[in-house]
Design an enzyme around this catalytic site. Structure first.
Site, PDB file in Angstrom:
ATOM      1  N   LYS A 128      -9.288  -0.863   6.654  1.00 25.15           N
ATOM      2  CA  LYS A 128     -10.556  -0.696   5.898  1.00 25.15           C
ATOM      3  C   LYS A 128     -10.802  -2.207   4.719  1.00 25.15           C
ATOM      4  CE  LYS A 128      -6.865   1.092   3.578  1.00 25.15           C
ATOM      5  NZ  LYS A 128      -6.314   1.143   4.440  1.00 25.15           N
ATOM      6  N   THR A 129     -10.550  -3.107   4.978  1.00 24.88           N
ATOM      7  CA  THR A 129     -10.607  -4.193   4.087  1.00 24.88           C
ATOM      8  C   THR A 129     -11.563  -4.900   4.881  1.00 24.88           C
ATOM      9  OG1 THR A 129      -8.557  -4.406   2.893  1.00 24.88           O
ATOM     10  CG2 THR A 129     -10.187  -6.642   2.748  1.00 24.88           C
ATOM     11  N   ASP A 143     -12.154  -2.248  -2.681  1.00 23.85           N
ATOM     12  CA  ASP A 143     -10.990  -2.014  -1.995  1.00 23.85           C
ATOM     13  C   ASP A 143     -10.200  -1.193  -3.361  1.00 23.85           C
ATOM     14  OD1 ASP A 143      -9.563  -1.993  -0.003  1.00 23.85           O
ATOM     15  OD2 ASP A 143      -9.099  -4.207   0.117  1.00 23.85           O
ATOM     16  N   GLU A 144      -8.748  -0.937  -1.786  1.00 23.70           N
ATOM     17  CA  GLU A 144      -7.491  -0.218  -2.675  1.00 23.70           C
ATOM     18  C   GLU A 144      -7.626   0.499  -3.996  1.00 23.70           C
ATOM     19  OE1 GLU A 144      -4.388  -1.630  -2.105  1.00 23.70           O
ATOM     20  OE2 GLU A 144      -4.564  -3.110  -1.136  1.00 23.70           O
ATOM     21  N   GLN A 155      -0.689   4.464  -0.184  1.00 18.23           N
ATOM     22  CA  GLN A 155      -0.557   3.830  -0.364  1.00 18.23           C
ATOM     23  C   GLN A 155      -0.493   3.585  -2.344  1.00 18.23           C
ATOM     24  OE1 GLN A 155      -1.011   0.671   2.686  1.00 18.23           O
ATOM     25  NE2 GLN A 155      -2.385   1.776   2.876  1.00 18.23           N
ATOM     26  N   ARG A 164       3.614  -4.009   6.583  1.00 17.75           N
ATOM     27  CA  ARG A 164       3.338  -5.247   5.543  1.00 17.75           C
ATOM     28  C   ARG A 164       3.443  -6.258   7.640  1.00 17.75           C
ATOM     29  NH1 ARG A 164      -0.708  -4.669   3.609  1.00 17.75           N
ATOM     30  NH2 ARG A 164       0.228  -2.112   3.647  1.00 17.75           N
TER      31      ARG A 164
HETATM   32  P1  ATP Z   1      -4.096  -2.202   3.856  1.00 18.08           P
HETATM   33  O1  ATP Z   1      -4.026  -0.873   4.187  1.00 18.08           O
HETATM   34  O2  ATP Z   1      -2.777  -2.279   4.004  1.00 18.08           O
HETATM   35  O3  ATP Z   1      -4.995  -2.931   3.173  1.00 18.08           O
HETATM   36  P2  ATP Z   1      -5.953  -2.314   5.830  1.00 18.08           P
HETATM   37  O4  ATP Z   1      -6.599  -0.773   6.409  1.00 18.08           O
HETATM   38  O5  ATP Z   1      -7.086  -2.669   4.598  1.00 18.08           O
HETATM   39  O6  ATP Z   1      -4.951  -2.923   5.848  1.00 18.08           O
HETATM   40  P3  ATP Z   1      -7.016  -4.687   7.024  1.00 18.08           P
HETATM   41  O7  ATP Z   1      -6.521  -6.167   6.688  1.00 18.08           O
HETATM   42  O8  ATP Z   1      -8.488  -4.337   6.784  1.00 18.08           O
HETATM   43  O9  ATP Z   1      -6.687  -3.236   6.875  1.00 18.08           O
HETATM   44  O10 ATP Z   1      -7.210  -5.091   8.907  1.00 18.08           O
HETATM   45  C1  ATP Z   1      -5.557  -5.175   9.957  1.00 18.08           C
HETATM   46  C2  ATP Z   1      -5.843  -5.622  10.627  1.00 18.08           C
HETATM   47  O11 ATP Z   1      -6.093  -5.245  12.022  1.00 18.08           O
HETATM   48  C3  ATP Z   1      -6.272  -6.930  10.382  1.00 18.08           C
HETATM   49  O12 ATP Z   1      -5.989  -8.223  10.537  1.00 18.08           O
HETATM   50  C4  ATP Z   1      -7.173  -6.995  11.089  1.00 18.08           C
HETATM   51  O13 ATP Z   1      -7.948  -7.776  11.392  1.00 18.08           O
HETATM   52  C5  ATP Z   1      -7.636  -6.067  12.081  1.00 18.08           C
HETATM   53  N1  ATP Z   1      -8.318  -5.045  12.674  1.00 18.08           N
HETATM   54  C6  ATP Z   1      -8.827  -3.870  11.926  1.00 18.08           C
HETATM   55  N2  ATP Z   1      -9.266  -3.619  12.937  1.00 18.08           N
HETATM   56  C7  ATP Z   1      -9.769  -4.231  13.808  1.00 18.08           C
HETATM   57  C8  ATP Z   1     -10.732  -4.307  14.951  1.00 18.08           C
HETATM   58  N3  ATP Z   1     -11.308  -3.037  15.157  1.00 18.08           N
HETATM   59  N4  ATP Z   1     -10.053  -4.484  15.921  1.00 18.08           N
HETATM   60  C9  ATP Z   1      -9.614  -5.488  15.623  1.00 18.08           C
HETATM   61  N5  ATP Z   1      -8.788  -5.455  14.819  1.00 18.08           N
HETATM   62  C10 ATP Z   1      -8.942  -5.443  13.404  1.00 18.08           C
HETATM   63 MG    MG Z   2      -6.563  -3.576   2.770  1.00 16.37          MG
END
Ligand code: ATP
Ligand code: MG
Length: 672
Positions: free
Chosen positions: A32-33, A219-220, A250, A601
């Site tokens: 997402k981020t 975000d969040e 979350q 995490r």
């Molecule tokens: P959270 O809910 O904990 O905030 P999030 O959904 O924001 O998590 P991110 O932190 O953006 O997730 O990504 C999680 C991990 O997965 C990061 O290390 C990111 O670089 C990796 N990642 C995300 N998308 C891809 C992708 N398409 N290919 C490879 N790695 C990815």
């Molecule tokens: Mg995130």
């Protein structure tokens, strides 16, 4: 052109949908981020707007600086012109620029932290004669805080006319606001509430910010309050370019005023045409970790199911211990072992816990074992005596009318101006103030000793220190303050000198990014004020790295972050889930979401520890293992005793190029 290669099809859809509203929903670690930052890069790439026109809001300061770091990687130097901030810093920016319109003095708006705010609230309660067992600070403060989260001012607080309780609170609330205004101060809740008020009441200001921030992302989103949502809603109402990203499963801040309805329904009612993109693949964790997290929340209807192509990885390791002391020692030893066996570095490890009290013992043991750690979300830092003292000196130098700061330092270090002397100096006023200190020559009523001590103090803060500031960097001036006030010599004799000095060194380190003291002092204080925002949230310390260390944090403080190795400590009924939360279904549901956040995490290796007995307050308590352990399928878990060394091969860590968000030391936010 930004590279869309590293995105899957769903992520790409979101990144390419630039104009209009957009909601991205997905579970943990699904990118997402990452999607949000790429989307911003894409907006810039398409030449839609200059970086000044982009506003990206996240939950913690650490997350905000992490976002700036990721953006810089994607778009280069331009990233520094993007406004990537927390809600509170955004509020502070708006209010500092526009406070005059709300009746504040624009140039020196102070942000009161919880302790300062409670001091004023206490005064308001006394003045309004609201006291007794039903009326403690602990009961009244959260009521006013929640009112602010929901945009209720003192005048719209009373729902039932004539209701004694509500009428009394409204009276206190009104007086409290007057006192804040007298001090030209706002509290954390006001940062948002008054910003909304500003935009609502001043169409010109609203239009200005609507034109400035053309593309807004949050975000969040699941953890925004009603007031925060209204703030962004106003900002985007004309151009509607609002992208919200979040994960209902979350949502962990309802106790602090977050309102899950923003993400579940409010946004969709306001932006009916908003496409909803669901991300369905987790990239962060082994399938074992992901599956255990999903098992914990399987009964929540709004959970977001994820799949992963990642390896199965190691089983989750469950370690029962006799006491909390054994637990802390086990964790420290295990981290050392992982480091020695080159499985990972200590900086790849995080120790997470439910309550801040658990952190203290862990800190003690880590210190004892000489294992470096970085405590994040340590809002207590700004409440530590020595930190508050020195900040108070700086505040007085910056603003000599700051009565609360003046009061704090007048006898620290002791200079013969204790309580009795102080009362004489105050001469009947409720608080020591500027006038009492500057009008000394007219005070025939003061005993000579008090007079000379007070005169010396006045010279120090009104002459010596301001003069010492000239031509110095902020750090040099900081040292001057420590020396000239005699504070350093005093603290060196303190029984807890070592820890206090360490805190002052940390505070000093925060000054090193600023330049000339005279110009930078105000900015520094403003940064600190927004830095020390509310419990568990926006509290990451902006400290230049002092080398590597294990991350230690409450679960609330690490949302959005990821670590190769995670220890979740204290998996016991009554600790996690927390006894207080277990009393209500809503509380229990939030604990369950918190367990999901904790587990997700971890990237590669996850430990659960629990102690059969633990000190809670000053009592030794027996606990049984947490129900969250029972919720995880047995085949994903491996029980070990603390003495057992690892015999099973440990899988390799994922490439260390992955974004180890937790390890980046955030850069200081540009001054508001
Ligand atoms: P959270 O809910 O904990 O905030 P999030 O959904 O924001 O998590 P991110 O932190 O953006 O997730 O990504 C999680 C991990 O997965 C990061 O290390 C990111 O670089 C990796 N990642 C995300 N998308 C891809 C992708 N398409 N290919 C490879 N790695 C990815
Ligand atoms: Mg995130």
């Amino acid at each position: 052109m930004i590279d869309l290669e590293g995105l899957n099809a769903e992520q790409r859809t979101a990144v390419e949908k630039i104009d209009g509203p957009l909601l991205v929903l997905a579970g943990a670690g699904s990118g997402k981020t990452r999607t949000l930052t790429h989307r911003i890069a894409n907006i810039l790439d398409q030449g839609r707007v200059s970086p000044h026109g982009i506003l990206a809001i996240t939950f913690t300061r650490k997350a905000a600086s992490e976002m700036r770091r990721r953006l810089e990687e994607l778009v280069g130097k331009e990233a520094s012109d993007i406004t990537a901030v927390t809600f509170h810093s955004l509020g502070f920016k708006l209010l500092s620029a526009e406070a005059g319109t709300l009746g504040y003095k624009p140039e020196k708006l102070s942000v009161y932290d919880a302790v300062e705010a409670q001091r004023l609230l206490h005064r308001a309660m006394q003045e309004m004669n609201v006291n007794g067992t039903r009326w403690t600070l602990e009961t009244v403060a959260p009521i006013i805080e929640r009112a602010k989260d929901n945009l209720y001012g003192p005048d719209d607080f009373v729902r039932v006319k004539g209701d004694f309780f509500e009428e009394s609170i409204a009276k206190v609330y009104r007086r409290y606001q007057e006192l804040l205004m007298e001090n030209n101060a706002v509290d954390y809740g006001d940062l948002i509430r008054l910003s909304v008020q500003l935009l609502r009441q001043h169409p010109g200001t609203l239009e200005f910010y609507q034109n400035l921030f053309r593309y807004v992302s949050v975000d969040e989103f699941q953890d925004t309050s009603f007031a925060q949502y209204q703030l962004v809603r106003h900002l985007v109402w004309r151009n509607r370019n609002l992208c919200c990203v979040g994960s209902p499963v979350q949502a962990i801040y309802s106790w602090r005023g977050a309102d899950i309805h923003n993400i579940l329904d409010r946004y969709r009612e306001d932006f009916r045409d908003a496409p909803v993109v669901i991300l369905s693949q987790n990239y962060r964790s082994t399938s074992t970790i992901l599956n255990s997290a999903q098992a914990v929340v399987q009964d929540l209807s709004y959970r977001e199911d994820l799949r992963t192509d990642n390896d199965q990885g190691a089983s989750l390791i469950v370690v029962p211990l006799n006491t909390d002391w054994d637990e802390a020692n086990f964790i420290a030893n295990e981290i050392k072992r992982l480091d020695e066996e080159r499985y990972c570095g200590i900086e790849d490890c995080a120790v997470l816990f439910r309550t801040r009290a658990q952190g203290r013992l862990l800190e003690q043991v880590f210190m004892h074992q000489g294992l470096p750690y970085i405590l994040i979300g340590d809002f207590k830092f700004f409440e530590r005596r020595e930190v508050k003292d020195i900040l108070a000196y700086l505040r007085v130098v910056h603003d000599m009318f700051d009565a609360s700061a003046l009061q704090r330092i007048i006898n620290r270090p002791p200079r013969g101006l204790g309580t009795a002397a102080l009362q004489k100096l105050q001469g009947g006023e409720p608080e020591l103030n500027f006038a009492a200190i500057t009008g000394l020559h007219q005070r025939a009523d003061l005993p000579p000793k008090v007079l000379s001590a007070a005169t010396e103090f006045a010279d120090l803060i009104f002459d010596d220190l301001p003069n010492a500031m000239k031509e110095k960097t902020l750090t040099e001036f900081f040292d001057e303050v420590l020396n000239r006030t005699g504070y350093l010599a005093w603290i060196e004799k303190d029984p807890d000198a070592k820890r206090r000095m360490a805190n002052l060194r940390l505070l000093r380190a925060m000054t090193t990014r600023y330049d000339h003291a005279e110009e930078a002092l105000g900015n520094f204080l403003a940064d600190i004020a927004t830095l020390s925002v509310v419990e568990g949230g926006d509290t990451s310390l902006d400290v230049p790295s002092e080398g590597r260390g294990v991350t230690m944090a409450t679960i609330h403080a690490v949302k959005g972050l990821e670590f190769p190795v995670v220890f979740i400590a204290g998996l016991e009924e009554g600790i996690f889930p927390h006894a207080r939360a277990m009393k209500t279904p809503d509380g229990m549901e939030e604990e369950t979401r918190l367990a999901y956040v904790a587990i997700t995490r971890a990237m590669s290796l996850l430990y659960f520890t629990y102690a059969r007995s633990r000190m809670v307050g000053d009592e030794m308590k027996e606990h049984s293992p947490s129900r969250f352990l029972a919720a995880i399928p047995k085949h994903l878990l491996e029980r070990r005793s603390a003495t057992q060394t690892v015999s099973s091969p440990i899988p390799n860590l994922p490439s260390m190029e992955t974004e180890l968000t937790a390890l980046a030391i955030p850069a200081l936010e540009p001054s508001p």
